[in-house]
Design a protein around this motif. Sequence first.
Motif, PDB file in Angstrom:
ATOM      1  N   SER A 123       6.150 -48.894  52.137  1.00  0.00           N
ATOM      2  CA  SER A 123       6.485 -47.522  51.757  1.00  0.00           C
ATOM      3  C   SER A 123       7.188 -47.488  50.407  1.00  0.00           C
ATOM      4  O   SER A 123       8.016 -48.347  50.090  1.00  0.00           O
ATOM      5  CB  SER A 123       7.396 -46.884  52.805  1.00  0.00           C
ATOM      6  N   LYS A 141       4.005 -42.113  59.432  1.00  0.00           N
ATOM      7  CA  LYS A 141       3.011 -42.495  58.419  1.00  0.00           C
ATOM      8  C   LYS A 141       3.728 -42.974  57.154  1.00  0.00           C
ATOM      9  O   LYS A 141       4.504 -42.225  56.558  1.00  0.00           O
ATOM     10  CB  LYS A 141       2.114 -41.304  58.092  1.00  0.00           C
ATOM     11  N   THR A 159       3.509 -44.589  53.241  1.00  0.00           N
ATOM     12  CA  THR A 159       2.653 -44.674  52.057  1.00  0.00           C
ATOM     13  C   THR A 159       3.364 -45.503  50.998  1.00  0.00           C
ATOM     14  O   THR A 159       4.525 -45.232  50.669  1.00  0.00           O
ATOM     15  CB  THR A 159       2.357 -43.277  51.483  1.00  0.00           C
ATOM     16  N   THR A 171      -1.845 -46.073  52.948  1.00  0.00           N
ATOM     17  CA  THR A 171      -1.122 -45.482  54.070  1.00  0.00           C
ATOM     18  C   THR A 171      -1.378 -46.268  55.351  1.00  0.00           C
ATOM     19  O   THR A 171      -2.462 -46.842  55.533  1.00  0.00           O
ATOM     20  CB  THR A 171      -1.543 -44.018  54.298  1.00  0.00           C
ATOM     21  N   GLN A 172      -0.396 -46.307  56.195  1.00  0.00           N
ATOM     22  CA  GLN A 172      -0.544 -46.887  57.520  1.00  0.00           C
ATOM     23  C   GLN A 172       0.587 -46.377  58.411  1.00  0.00           C
ATOM     24  O   GLN A 172       1.652 -45.979  57.917  1.00  0.00           O
ATOM     25  CB  GLN A 172      -0.546 -48.412  57.473  1.00  0.00           C
ATOM     26  N   PHE A 173       0.312 -46.380  59.697  1.00  0.00           N
ATOM     27  CA  PHE A 173       1.325 -45.926  60.642  1.00  0.00           C
ATOM     28  C   PHE A 173       2.196 -47.107  61.067  1.00  0.00           C
ATOM     29  O   PHE A 173       1.741 -48.249  61.155  1.00  0.00           O
ATOM     30  CB  PHE A 173       0.675 -45.280  61.859  1.00  0.00           C
ATOM     31  N   THR A 231      -0.785 -42.661  68.004  1.00  0.00           N
ATOM     32  CA  THR A 231       0.315 -42.161  67.174  1.00  0.00           C
ATOM     33  C   THR A 231       0.872 -40.854  67.723  1.00  0.00           C
ATOM     34  O   THR A 231       1.793 -40.285  67.133  1.00  0.00           O
ATOM     35  CB  THR A 231      -0.166 -41.934  65.732  1.00  0.00           C
ATOM     36  N   SER A 285       4.108 -38.124  62.313  1.00  0.00           N
ATOM     37  CA  SER A 285       2.780 -38.341  62.876  1.00  0.00           C
ATOM     38  C   SER A 285       2.353 -37.090  63.639  1.00  0.00           C
ATOM     39  O   SER A 285       3.004 -36.050  63.575  1.00  0.00           O
ATOM     40  CB  SER A 285       2.791 -39.552  63.810  1.00  0.00           C
TER      41      SER A 285
END
Length: 333
Positions: free
Chosen positions: A75, A199, A201, A207-209, A264, A311
């Motif tokens: 992030s 989420k 970034t 991006t990924q959870f 999620t 999310s």
Amino acid sequence: MKTALGLSVVAALAALGTQSAFAQNAIPSEPANAVNLVDGLEGVFGTHAGSRRSGARGVCAAGTFTGNKAGAAVSKASAFSGKPVPVTLRFSVGGGNPNAPENGKGVRGLAAQFDLPNGEQWLMANISAPFFTAATPDGFLAFLEARKPDPATKKMDPAKIAAAAAKYPDFKPQMEWVAKTGVPASYGAVNYWSTHAFKFTNAAGKTQFAKWMFVPAGGQEFIAEEKLANHAKVFLADELKGRVSQIPVEFDMVLQLGQAGDPTDNATVAWPDDRKKVVAGRLKVTSVTDTASCDGINFNPLILPTGIEGSDDPLLAARAGSYAVSQARRLSK
């Protein structure tokens, strides 16, 4: 030691899958919203002037968080710049009773406000279980309504609790966790989870959870089961104050990175343990402070910095709204 809530958990677990005949009684009378969720908390725990409706017994603290390059790779949030940022904290015992005993089973809370550069803030409300109470606002409302004491007996009705558990099997993960997990010996020696996915970034736009967990650097400590009955009922604030006076209490912030298909939108489902984990920084608790230092913060989990978003978990929005209602009531009466 078994508290009233602990007994209700045991009763509900024993009845799971066997009380479907009562299921129709587990449906909330109206859809959940911020107001009736707080009403539900007050129905279970009563109204205590000046107290939070959830996590009512607690203590404020202060410290710093220092993120690292591993966190920055996930992030672009300024919390991971590598520079320490001030953090206001609140440790708590789950539930809305400000006089709740601290030697009983149940979740503990770690709420935090990160004061980031340029006026940004990151607020969070973590608990000492990897699962939230329910998967949906309606489920959480049913959980509360089932535990409202009977006006005549002043006690919870095991049949209503069993009916709610039959209707909402997503209650089961947290109830089982609480039943099998020991009682923390310190606020500073237990794991705390976000439970919800967020989420992330990074600077490259990837991006990924992820979910997070705060892991005590000194390991977890629990009170021996045979000592619970004779253990002090109130000790956590003084224990933390004494601990911090000798050396800062530190936690590693560990991000668990989700993969495609990991849910999620349901905080009662843990992701597989083999998901990649990244130590993204360290939280250092340096002092226990007076209540004024955190009393005005509602720890809305959707106050997030650039680089982190909520999310599709419906409980995130529900918690944010309920916290606002709770704060308004707490500060007005």
